[in-house]
Structures are given as C-alpha cells and as structure tokens.
Design a protein around this motif. Sequence first.
Motif, PDB file in Angstrom:
ATOM      1  N   GLY A  60      -3.318  -0.224   1.217  1.00 30.10           N
ATOM      2  CA  GLY A  60      -4.500  -1.440   0.400  1.00 30.10           C
ATOM      3  C   GLY A  60      -5.641  -1.886   1.297  1.00 30.10           C
ATOM      4  O   GLY A  60      -6.242  -0.804   1.975  1.00 30.10           O
ATOM      5  N   ALA A  61      -5.916  -2.846   1.225  1.00 29.76           N
ATOM      6  CA  ALA A  61      -7.363  -2.777   1.552  1.00 29.76           C
ATOM      7  C   ALA A  61      -7.556  -2.576   2.988  1.00 29.76           C
ATOM      8  O   ALA A  61      -8.604  -2.151   3.521  1.00 29.76           O
ATOM      9  CB  ALA A  61      -8.304  -4.447   1.381  1.00 29.76           C
ATOM     10  N   VAL A  62      -6.353  -2.910   3.338  1.00 27.65           N
ATOM     11  CA  VAL A  62      -5.796  -2.834   4.975  1.00 27.65           C
ATOM     12  C   VAL A  62      -5.046  -2.142   5.877  1.00 27.65           C
ATOM     13  O   VAL A  62      -4.228  -2.604   4.865  1.00 27.65           O
ATOM     14  CB  VAL A  62      -5.561  -4.928   5.902  1.00 27.65           C
ATOM     15  N   ALA A  63      -4.819  -1.093   6.071  1.00 33.18           N
ATOM     16  CA  ALA A  63      -3.735   0.414   6.415  1.00 33.18           C
ATOM     17  C   ALA A  63      -2.699  -0.724   7.471  1.00 33.18           C
ATOM     18  O   ALA A  63      -3.980  -0.881   8.378  1.00 33.18           O
ATOM     19  CB  ALA A  63      -4.039   1.561   6.443  1.00 33.18           C
ATOM     20  N   PHE A 107       5.119  -2.059  10.142  1.00 30.69           N
ATOM     21  CA  PHE A 107       6.080  -2.713   9.043  1.00 30.69           C
ATOM     22  C   PHE A 107       7.538  -3.212   9.611  1.00 30.69           C
ATOM     23  O   PHE A 107       8.170  -3.871   9.413  1.00 30.69           O
ATOM     24  CB  PHE A 107       5.885  -1.562   7.657  1.00 30.69           C
ATOM     25  N   PHE A 108       8.120  -2.214  10.144  1.00 36.30           N
ATOM     26  CA  PHE A 108       9.452  -1.724  10.579  1.00 36.30           C
ATOM     27  C   PHE A 108       9.033  -2.873  11.789  1.00 36.30           C
ATOM     28  O   PHE A 108      10.337  -3.319  12.266  1.00 36.30           O
ATOM     29  CB  PHE A 108       9.507  -0.269  11.515  1.00 36.30           C
ATOM     30  N   LYS A 109       8.421  -2.952  12.921  1.00 35.91           N
ATOM     31  CA  LYS A 109       8.184  -3.399  13.935  1.00 35.91           C
ATOM     32  C   LYS A 109       8.542  -5.180  13.126  1.00 35.91           C
ATOM     33  O   LYS A 109       9.440  -5.612  14.701  1.00 35.91           O
ATOM     34  CB  LYS A 109       7.103  -3.579  14.722  1.00 35.91           C
ATOM     35  N   MET A 110       7.568  -5.527  12.673  1.00 35.98           N
ATOM     36  CA  MET A 110       7.670  -6.649  11.728  1.00 35.98           C
ATOM     37  C   MET A 110       8.832  -7.434  11.692  1.00 35.98           C
ATOM     38  O   MET A 110       9.288  -7.881  11.433  1.00 35.98           O
ATOM     39  CB  MET A 110       5.975  -6.368  11.188  1.00 35.98           C
ATOM     40  N   SER A 111       9.493  -6.522  10.861  1.00 34.42           N
ATOM     41  CA  SER A 111      10.720  -6.516   9.856  1.00 34.42           C
ATOM     42  C   SER A 111      12.028  -6.743  11.667  1.00 34.42           C
ATOM     43  O   SER A 111      12.395  -7.654  11.100  1.00 34.42           O
ATOM     44  CB  SER A 111      11.319  -5.513   9.191  1.00 34.42           C
ATOM     45  N   LEU A 112      11.519  -5.868  12.360  1.00 33.96           N
ATOM     46  CA  LEU A 112      12.903  -6.263  13.105  1.00 33.96           C
ATOM     47  C   LEU A 112      12.303  -7.574  14.000  1.00 33.96           C
ATOM     48  O   LEU A 112      12.750  -8.664  14.367  1.00 33.96           O
ATOM     49  CB  LEU A 112      13.185  -4.988  14.053  1.00 33.96           C
ATOM     50  N   GLY A 113      10.628  -7.756  13.939  1.00 38.60           N
ATOM     51  CA  GLY A 113      10.735  -9.455  14.561  1.00 38.60           C
ATOM     52  C   GLY A 113      11.096 -10.294  13.577  1.00 38.60           C
ATOM     53  O   GLY A 113      11.155 -10.859  14.383  1.00 38.60           O
ATOM     54  N   GLU A 116       0.604  -9.608   9.518  1.00 38.10           N
ATOM     55  CA  GLU A 116       1.709 -10.522   9.119  1.00 38.10           C
ATOM     56  C   GLU A 116       1.345 -11.151   7.542  1.00 38.10           C
ATOM     57  O   GLU A 116       2.255 -11.307   6.858  1.00 38.10           O
ATOM     58  CB  GLU A 116       2.581 -11.459  10.287  1.00 38.10           C
ATOM     59  N   THR A 117       0.798 -12.102   7.815  1.00 38.47           N
ATOM     60  CA  THR A 117       0.502 -12.734   6.330  1.00 38.47           C
ATOM     61  C   THR A 117      -0.202 -11.596   5.853  1.00 38.47           C
ATOM     62  O   THR A 117       0.625 -11.872   4.400  1.00 38.47           O
ATOM     63  CB  THR A 117      -0.561 -13.789   6.947  1.00 38.47           C
ATOM     64  N   ILE A 118      -0.732 -10.196   5.557  1.00 34.85           N
ATOM     65  CA  ILE A 118      -1.156  -9.810   4.967  1.00 34.85           C
ATOM     66  C   ILE A 118       0.427  -9.272   4.370  1.00 34.85           C
ATOM     67  O   ILE A 118       0.583  -9.215   3.572  1.00 34.85           O
ATOM     68  CB  ILE A 118      -2.094  -8.729   5.378  1.00 34.85           C
ATOM     69  N   ARG A 157       1.484  -8.666  -0.302  1.00 36.85           N
ATOM     70  CA  ARG A 157       1.789  -7.043  -0.458  1.00 36.85           C
ATOM     71  C   ARG A 157       3.277  -6.735  -0.387  1.00 36.85           C
ATOM     72  O   ARG A 157       3.154  -6.657  -1.751  1.00 36.85           O
ATOM     73  CB  ARG A 157       1.219  -6.571   0.330  1.00 36.85           C
ATOM     74  N   LEU A 158       3.843  -7.586   0.576  1.00 41.23           N
ATOM     75  CA  LEU A 158       4.939  -7.226   0.170  1.00 41.23           C
ATOM     76  C   LEU A 158       5.704  -7.928  -1.456  1.00 41.23           C
ATOM     77  O   LEU A 158       6.160  -7.463  -2.380  1.00 41.23           O
ATOM     78  CB  LEU A 158       6.569  -7.562   1.283  1.00 41.23           C
ATOM     79  N   PRO A 159       6.029  -9.189  -1.667  1.00 39.93           N
ATOM     80  CA  PRO A 159       5.822 -10.226  -3.077  1.00 39.93           C
ATOM     81  C   PRO A 159       5.061  -9.175  -3.785  1.00 39.93           C
ATOM     82  O   PRO A 159       6.341  -9.196  -4.889  1.00 39.93           O
ATOM     83  CB  PRO A 159       5.246 -11.285  -2.441  1.00 39.93           C
ATOM     84  N   ARG A 160       3.918  -8.450  -4.146  1.00 42.91           N
ATOM     85  CA  ARG A 160       3.736  -7.761  -5.097  1.00 42.91           C
ATOM     86  C   ARG A 160       3.590  -6.628  -5.146  1.00 42.91           C
ATOM     87  O   ARG A 160       4.486  -6.288  -6.051  1.00 42.91           O
ATOM     88  CB  ARG A 160       2.225  -7.165  -5.084  1.00 42.91           C
ATOM     89  N   VAL A 161       4.663  -5.754  -4.273  1.00 43.96           N
ATOM     90  CA  VAL A 161       5.210  -4.583  -4.587  1.00 43.96           C
ATOM     91  C   VAL A 161       6.861  -4.849  -4.768  1.00 43.96           C
ATOM     92  O   VAL A 161       6.889  -4.082  -6.183  1.00 43.96           O
ATOM     93  CB  VAL A 161       5.096  -4.015  -2.955  1.00 43.96           C
TER      94      VAL A 161
END
Lengths: 261, 347
Positions: free
Chosen positions: B30-33, B39-45, B59-61, B66-70
Amino acid sequence: MPSESCGLRLEGVSFNYGAEPVLKDIYLRVEPGEMVACIGPNGSGKTTLLKLAAGVLRPLRGQVHLNGCDMRSLSRRHVAHQVAVMPQLFHIPFAFSVSEVVALGRTPYQRGLAGPSASDYLAVRQAMAQVGLDGLVGRSFQELSGGERQKAVLAMALAQEPQILLLDEPTAHLDIRHQVELLGMVQQLNRKQGLTVLATIHDLNLAALYFPRLVLLHGGRIQADGPPSQVLTVETISGAFGASVQMERHPGGAPHILLLP
Amino acid sequence: MAMRRYRLATVLALLGATLVTAMLLGTAFGAVAISPWTFFKMSLGKLGLSFSGWSAAEETILFSLRLPRVVGAALVGAALATAGVLFQGLLRNPMADPYIIGTSAGAALGAAVALILPLEVALYGFGLAPLLAFFGALGAVMVVYNLARIGGRTPIVSVLLAGFAVSSLLFAAIALLMTLNDRLQLKVRAVFAFLMGGVSVQDWRQIAIVAPLILGGILLARLYAYRLNAFSLGEEGAAYLGIEVERDKLVLLAIGSLLTAAAVSLGGLIGFVGLVVPHALRLVLGPDHRLLLPAAALGGAAFLVLSDLLARSLLPPTEIPVGIITALIGAPVFIYLLRRHRQEYAF
C-alpha cells in the motif's frame, strides 16, 4: 399395500388452461406393471394428462392418486422417488458430462451438504448400462446426437429408480433405428423389471407395435381404451384425427394404419 | 468417487491458498509497505506476546485501515461471485450477474438519495449511503419479484424482464437526480464513485455485521447446490426431479439478493467479479454447483483482494475505482481462458 390402491389413478380429473377446457372428467387407471400409450391429435391433452400424472399440474376437479395417496398430499421429493418423467428433448445449459446429467436423476435422494453416496453412484452406473451408454461416461451431453441424448435422458429418469415411468413423446425427432431402440429398451424394462409405463406418442403404428394398451384422447375425453386392435379402427381414428385411413395388419399381428390422403 | 473427492479437496485447497496469499499481499502493500514478518510480529503482539520493532503509526495503518479493508474486499468478492453463480444457474442466462434483477439500480438510487439528504447518520460504522444502498437493493428485488408473480407462480423469464424494466426506471431516476444536481446539491463525485465501485471499510463493526450475513449466505447457497444443478433442466425438469420449484426459487433469489446487497453496502457497484469469476471457474472446473459455489466464493474473494490492492497502489495517491481494475484484469484473463479451452463454451 392392497393391489387396488397401487399404481396411478385419475379420478374424474378436469383441467383448463385459462378458460379453455383441456381435459374433461377423465377416469384412468394404470395398474402396476402395465405399459400404456396415450394417443390422440395435437391439442387433445396428452401432455397435460402426463403432467397431471406426474403431479406438476393440479387438477381443476377430481383427484390423482399415486399408490393410493392423493397427489396433493405428497411432497415433490416423495413423488420423484416413485415417478420419473422423461420430458421432450430439452436444452441443458452448461457443459455437463453425460454421467453428470444422468446423476441429476439422483436429485430426490440428495440432502444438504452431503455429496452423492455409494448407492447414488451405483444407480447412475446401472442406469447408463441399461440404456447402453456406458462408453460415453465422460462425454459432454451437448456433443451427443439426438438419439444418444434421448437415451441419456432416459438413463436420468431410470437413475431415479422409479416404479412408474412417464414418457412424453419419447420418439419425436428420432430416426427409425433410434425409435425402435428406445421403445425396445422401455419394453424390456417393463417386461423384466415390472416398470409401469405411461407414454404419450404420436406415431400410431409404433404405439400399436410396442404398447399392449392404448388410450385415445380426443376433445378432452377418453374416446377409446383397450388393446390396439380395439382402439385403432377406421371409425375411431378417422373420428379423432379427421383423416382417411385404411387398416392393415403388421406381420407381427398389430394393426397398421395406412393413410389415404 | 474417490477421484471426485480428491479433486474437490485439491481445487478448494489451491483456491484457499491463493486467497490467503492475496490477503497477505493486500495487507503488506500500500502507500506504506509493511512486511509480512512485521505483520506476523504485530499479530503475536496483539495476542499478548512481547514483540517489538514497529511504530504506532504502522500498527494503526495495519489494524485499523488496511486489514479491515482487505477482509472487506474478500467478503465482497466472495459475495458477488457466489451471487453470480446463483443467478446464472437459476436464470439459465450467461449474462446474469448479481445485479441483473434490480439490485444495482435499487442500491444506486438508495445511495444517490442518501447523498442528497442533509443527514449525518452512522450505524455501526455504516454511513447513510451504504445503509440506503443495502435496503434499496433489497427493495428493488422485492418489487421485481412481486411484479413477476402471476397466479402463485413466478416464471424465471418474467423475473428477468421485470428486473430489466425496474432497473431501467430506477436508473432513469438516478440520471434525473444527477441532471438536477445544481439544485439538489448532489455530491455527483460521490455518486460516481459508488457507481464505479470501491471497497470502503471505516470500522471493524461493519465487518462484524456484514461477515455473518455473507458467510451465512454462502453456506446456505452451498446447501442448495444440488437443487441448483436440477434447475439446469429448467423449472419443469427440476419439478420432475422432486424440487419444490416456487419455494426453492424464492430461497435462491433471496440468498443471491441478500449477498449482493451486503456486498453493495461495503463496495458500491463493483462490476465484472460476479459475471466473470463464475464463468472462468466453470470453464476450468465444470458446471457442478457443489464444487463451483465454494470455488467461486474463494476465487471471487482472492480476485477482489488483488484488484483492490492494485486500485490503491498503482497511481498513488490517486485511488482508481476498483471496478475499472476488475474489468481491466478480468476481461483479458477471461478471454484467455475462453480461447484456451478451444471447445465452444457451452452454456
């Protein structure tokens, strides 16, 4: 079940399309194991009678009984377990294979998410063998010739494992070889497996050759009912069809109609 | 028999893997890669494990934008492709898409009216436009169904014709509204964006409402798959096979319309997915709806997730309406499939 309540019975059935009466007060009994052809001129109500017998049309008056039960009290699924219909050639969209089309005959036995069962596959294989289509399993239905298609549709009806088979003009659009083949198969099924058959048929001579009992419909009523020698007479045929005919004998003994244009 | 089960499992596993890959790509780019690893680490977090190495902005992005949109794109794609299969099978018409019986026109009019009304409404994250689009779509189908109903029967051909007539009428009304936009203060750009389609999810609560609707609709459709096969023979043929034609037709039309309305509430009128995904998969897999329905749900989801990714990343910061992307990718892919399977595409 007592034998008198078995089979198919039309009790004083009348039917209209709009205001136009098609069938008037029809009484017809088809006993288990019989093979009956319904003949009559165009518009005499043959196909309507078949649809009433299949339970997809409801009589305006009178009742249709299937094995002693009023058709109106039966679910479509229940009826389809006992009565199969071979309609006139129809168009099937999508490239279904021959065996997929035959497997549609198992629809009344399917439930929800479950896939076809072993007995479904067995019934499909048997039905295809009975009509001699074993070799065409994977072929696309749409690539078949008219004669092969008609056999596949017959196999679909047989896969339903019905007691009663209704055929709507099964030989229309078929060449003479396929006419003989198809009616021969139906005759074998009737004789060997006791399948009850009710067919509408235009070709009077074919009807006389293959069906021990004919029902002549004309003007919404049954004009004659009995063996071909009784039903096919110069008087009944010229009366119903308005055509001049002469009666001869087929070498096999059945009456044979010659047209006198 | 074993062959068929094996094939079913293989096809669905492949399409499932494609969908998961598409969703990972859609989340990462996306605009920010943001790398899948982050993503994996954040999910575990999120699950309470102590990982670090990302910014609060990232995290906000990821989790709020992004995730709700996907997920929304996947749901909309699945709903549209499933509805397409349902309508093509039931109406026995190759041009049938989810919008064929009036849903698009009803939804568009609903959205247009919402964009005129000087109201600010928010219900579980839904604005007025998606709400009125949803109910407009369902309302139009109900009108179409009742117009087509004659003496207790609703012949399929009448449904198609009534759908065409009602759609024409409603689109004329929308065109009139757009013509009068100076007086009505209509947000023409917003209406245009709705008509071109674009997945927009502002709030996870929207997903929480739409997801059960769409997943439930897909499951229900799959329960009716064997009946849909019987409808290939036409209504009379289906009746001979033991189908309660009028009842099941109503159920199938209702499932298809509900799926479409749910999709419209998140994505506007996204074309092509519901038309081409079912046709493409039918070419490859054959017409048996027991396989085709789940395959179309997975394939439609993956297709729209990827299309949505391209829509937001091809010309940043401009976002291309996703309906343009679906047509730009979908048409060539479909033409390729049509040419490769040399035998005539039988419908």
